[in-house]
Design an enzyme around this catalytic site. Structure first.
Site, PDB file in Angstrom:
ATOM      1  N   CYS A 113       0.930  -1.110   0.153  1.00 47.21           N
ATOM      2  CA  CYS A 113       0.052   0.149  -0.037  1.00 47.21           C
ATOM      3  C   CYS A 113       0.883   1.059   0.039  1.00 47.21           C
ATOM      4  O   CYS A 113       0.405   2.289  -0.305  1.00 47.21           O
ATOM      5  CB  CYS A 113      -0.950   0.012   1.155  1.00 47.21           C
ATOM      6  SG  CYS A 113      -1.893  -1.511   1.310  1.00 47.21           S
ATOM      7  N   HIS A 240      -3.002   6.992   3.033  1.00 49.55           N
ATOM      8  CA  HIS A 240      -3.545   5.553   2.277  1.00 49.55           C
ATOM      9  C   HIS A 240      -4.788   5.258   3.114  1.00 49.55           C
ATOM     10  O   HIS A 240      -4.917   5.174   4.203  1.00 49.55           O
ATOM     11  CB  HIS A 240      -2.674   4.489   2.737  1.00 49.55           C
ATOM     12  CG  HIS A 240      -3.134   3.239   2.352  1.00 49.55           C
ATOM     13  ND1 HIS A 240      -3.812   2.956   1.375  1.00 49.55           N
ATOM     14  CD2 HIS A 240      -3.068   2.049   3.154  1.00 49.55           C
ATOM     15  CE1 HIS A 240      -4.387   1.587   1.265  1.00 49.55           C
ATOM     16  NE2 HIS A 240      -3.881   1.160   2.431  1.00 49.55           N
ATOM     17  N   ASN A 270     -10.435  -0.470   0.683  1.00 48.68           N
ATOM     18  CA  ASN A 270      -8.816  -0.243   0.694  1.00 48.68           C
ATOM     19  C   ASN A 270      -8.563  -0.577  -0.639  1.00 48.68           C
ATOM     20  O   ASN A 270      -8.678  -1.696  -0.827  1.00 48.68           O
ATOM     21  CB  ASN A 270      -8.493  -1.079   2.041  1.00 48.68           C
ATOM     22  CG  ASN A 270      -6.900  -0.997   1.962  1.00 48.68           C
ATOM     23  OD1 ASN A 270      -6.105  -0.936   0.891  1.00 48.68           O
ATOM     24  ND2 ASN A 270      -6.253  -1.367   3.332  1.00 48.68           N
TER      25      ASN A 270
HETATM   26  O1  UT7 Z   1      -3.961  -1.322   3.649  1.00 45.65           O
HETATM   27  C1  UT7 Z   1      -3.007  -2.246   4.187  1.00 45.65           C
HETATM   28  C2  UT7 Z   1      -2.921  -2.342   5.691  1.00 45.65           C
HETATM   29  N1  UT7 Z   1      -4.169  -2.791   6.373  1.00 45.65           N
HETATM   30  C3  UT7 Z   1      -4.906  -2.132   7.287  1.00 45.65           C
HETATM   31  O2  UT7 Z   1      -4.345  -1.069   7.664  1.00 45.65           O
HETATM   32  C4  UT7 Z   1      -6.008  -2.875   8.201  1.00 45.65           C
HETATM   33  C5  UT7 Z   1      -5.957  -2.775   9.634  1.00 45.65           C
HETATM   34  N2  UT7 Z   1      -6.780  -3.571  10.181  1.00 45.65           N
HETATM   35  C6  UT7 Z   1      -8.226  -3.087   9.953  1.00 45.65           C
HETATM   36  O3  UT7 Z   1      -8.492  -2.346   9.421  1.00 45.65           O
HETATM   37  C7  UT7 Z   1      -9.169  -3.849  11.226  1.00 45.65           C
HETATM   38  O4  UT7 Z   1      -8.294  -4.663  12.160  1.00 45.65           O
HETATM   39  C8  UT7 Z   1     -10.141  -4.676  10.513  1.00 45.65           C
HETATM   40  C9  UT7 Z   1     -11.156  -3.903  10.196  1.00 45.65           C
HETATM   41  C10 UT7 Z   1      -9.322  -5.587   9.399  1.00 45.65           C
HETATM   42  C11 UT7 Z   1     -10.739  -5.629  11.593  1.00 45.65           C
HETATM   43  O5  UT7 Z   1     -11.422  -4.756  12.460  1.00 45.65           O
HETATM   44  P1  UT7 Z   1     -11.253  -5.061  14.244  1.00 45.65           P
HETATM   45  O6  UT7 Z   1     -11.918  -4.187  14.895  1.00 45.65           O
HETATM   46  O7  UT7 Z   1      -9.755  -5.053  14.224  1.00 45.65           O
HETATM   47  O8  UT7 Z   1     -11.961  -6.515  14.410  1.00 45.65           O
HETATM   48  P2  UT7 Z   1     -11.316  -7.741  15.017  1.00 45.65           P
HETATM   49  O9  UT7 Z   1     -10.496  -8.716  14.040  1.00 45.65           O
HETATM   50  O10 UT7 Z   1     -10.535  -7.398  16.331  1.00 45.65           O
HETATM   51  O11 UT7 Z   1     -12.707  -8.641  15.414  1.00 45.65           O
HETATM   52  C12 UT7 Z   1     -13.372  -7.864  16.257  1.00 45.65           C
HETATM   53  C13 UT7 Z   1     -14.642  -8.629  16.364  1.00 45.65           C
HETATM   54  C14 UT7 Z   1     -14.516 -10.460  16.359  1.00 45.65           C
HETATM   55  O12 UT7 Z   1     -15.598 -10.968  17.154  1.00 45.65           O
HETATM   56  P3  UT7 Z   1     -15.494 -11.348  18.687  1.00 45.65           P
HETATM   57  O13 UT7 Z   1     -14.289 -12.554  18.754  1.00 45.65           O
HETATM   58  O14 UT7 Z   1     -15.351 -10.301  19.385  1.00 45.65           O
HETATM   59  O15 UT7 Z   1     -16.775 -11.852  19.156  1.00 45.65           O
HETATM   60  C15 UT7 Z   1     -14.549 -10.743  14.789  1.00 45.65           C
HETATM   61  O16 UT7 Z   1     -15.090 -12.144  14.807  1.00 45.65           O
HETATM   62  O17 UT7 Z   1     -15.720  -8.473  15.229  1.00 45.65           O
HETATM   63  C16 UT7 Z   1     -15.846  -9.905  14.387  1.00 45.65           C
HETATM   64  N3  UT7 Z   1     -15.834  -9.523  12.947  1.00 45.65           N
HETATM   65  C17 UT7 Z   1     -16.719  -9.513  12.077  1.00 45.65           C
HETATM   66  N4  UT7 Z   1     -18.032  -9.357  12.582  1.00 45.65           N
HETATM   67  C18 UT7 Z   1     -18.896  -8.842  11.459  1.00 45.65           C
HETATM   68  C19 UT7 Z   1     -14.595  -9.607  12.259  1.00 45.65           C
HETATM   69  N5  UT7 Z   1     -14.688  -9.404  11.183  1.00 45.65           N
HETATM   70  C20 UT7 Z   1     -16.074  -9.021  10.937  1.00 45.65           C
HETATM   71  C21 UT7 Z   1     -17.181  -8.814  10.113  1.00 45.65           C
HETATM   72  N6  UT7 Z   1     -18.403  -8.652  10.274  1.00 45.65           N
HETATM   73  N7  UT7 Z   1     -16.682  -8.666   8.744  1.00 45.65           N
END
Ligand code: UT7
Length: 313
Positions: A113, A240, A270
């Site tokens: 990115c 980005h 993204n």
């Molecule tokens: O461009 C390259 C660089 N990339 C980035 O900068 C991405 C950086 N990271 C992110 O943007 C975020 O980490 C994500 C958007 C990818 C994920 O968000 P998050 O707030 O970090 O979610 P998480 O992985 O910590 O998950 C939190 C909860 C989990 O449930 P429990 O375990 O708390 O019950 C996940 O299972 O949200 C759940 N979850 C979802 N629920 C509904 C994860 N993805 C989803 C989803 N829909 N799509």
């Protein structure tokens, strides 16, 4: 410091826009979760389009707007993690489609990115040593073909598209910083070298999120220091577009300053190396880029790579 300026921009998006609601039919997710956690409402997915076709369309638009003699373009760089082929480079396909002269260096780079800003950092000194005054720097990505639709934590984030910038050798200031902190574990895609079942993009979202926030802050501070400027003097910060929350987090830190933190992730998701040039083109279209303004750009991504630059519109 090697002076460059952006003369014109162009963008190309696939015809098909995919909303969160549509995605929730194939992935266990919801519009509300995606909007709250990322700021994304929809993204584009290629059907007929490809990395090369989008790069070509975006580049053609930039060249047409600039109204320059194509013979004067000496460099074509395509930043991409999803090139059309292993080889030839996507940049060679752009050279062919735009009927650019043979005396042009055309090559792809992969800095994930951060690729578009790495590209600007690479071409700036090259242009100083070139007899030709112009370079095309393009970011183009077809990420929908490498995301894993069984991984709801990553597939909701990414979209396809391309942006291009026509760059001119200039007396105007250009400051650039580029960084790498070797890391494979947090964000990777085995791609061609993989067994079929391990083909897709893998992401440890939380860890990448933490890296992203610190990379943006470090990118901003280091390029300001290089330019001997303060945040007070910056008009626009273009990060980005990885996740709206990442940008908001950094925006809060600089809330007492006048700079606009531009966001358009709601409509594109993204798009990796394409996100910054797509946003530049959109900003130009909206009349947000005004002559004399200071524009600070920061990119970060897999690798870990990050890069920042400061230039005058
Ligand atoms: O461009 C390259 C660089 N990339 C980035 O900068 C991405 C950086 N990271 C992110 O943007 C975020 O980490 C994500 C958007 C990818 C994920 O968000 P998050 O707030 O970090 O979610 P998480 O992985 O910590 O998950 C939190 C909860 C989990 O449930 P429990 O375990 O708390 O019950 C996940 O299972 O949200 C759940 N979850 C979802 N629920 C509904 C994860 N993805 C989803 C989803 N829909 N799509």
């Amino acid at each position: 410091m090697q002076g460059i300026e952006i003369i014109a921009t162009g963008r190309s998006l696939p015809a098909r826009s995919v909303t969160n609601q549509e995605l929730s039919k194939i992935v266990d997710t919801s519009d509300q979760w995606i909007r709250t956690r990322t700021g994304i409402g929809s993204r584009y997915y290629c059907e007929e389009e490809t990395t090369a076709s989008m790069a070509i369309e975006a580049a053609k638009k930039a060249v047409q707007k600039a109204k320059i003699n194509k013979q004067e373009i000496g460099i074509v760089v395509v930043a991409t993690t999803t090139p059309e082929y292993a080889f030839p480079s996507t940049a060679c396909l752009v050279q062919q489609a735009l009927e650019l002269p043979e005396e042009v260096m055309a090559f792809d780079i992969n800095a994930a990115c951060a690729g578009f800003l790495y590209g600007l950092g690479i071409i700036a000194p090259m242009l100083q040593n070139s007899r030709k005054p112009y370079a095309l720097v393009i970011g183009s990505e077809h990420l929908s073909k490498i995301v894993n639709y069984k991984d709801r934590g990553s597939c909701i984030l990414f979209g396809d598209g391309a942006g291009a910038a026509l760059i001119k050798k200039s007396e105007k200031d250009f400051y650039h910083k580029g960084y790498t902190r070797g890391n494979k574990e947090c964000l990777y895609c085995n791609g061609l070298s993989s067994k079929k079942e391990d083909f897709y993009l893998h992401m440890e979202g939380n860890q990448v999120f933490r890296f992203a926030v610190s990379a943006i802050e470090e990118g901003i501070e280091s390029v300001l220091k290089e330019a001997k400027l303060t945040m007070e003097e910056v008009d626009i910060v273009l990060c980005h577009q990885a996740n709206g929350r990442i940008i908001s987090h950094v925006e809060k830190k600089y809330k007492e300053y006048p700079a606009l933190f531009y966001k358009n992730i709601e409509f594109y998701g993204n798009t990796s190396a394409a996100s910054i040039p797509i946003a530049l083109d959109e900003m130009e279209e909206k009349g947000l880029l005004k002559e004399g303004q200071k524009l600070l750009m920061v990119g970060f991504g897999a690798g870990f790579t990050w890069s920042s630059c400061l230039l005058t519109i």
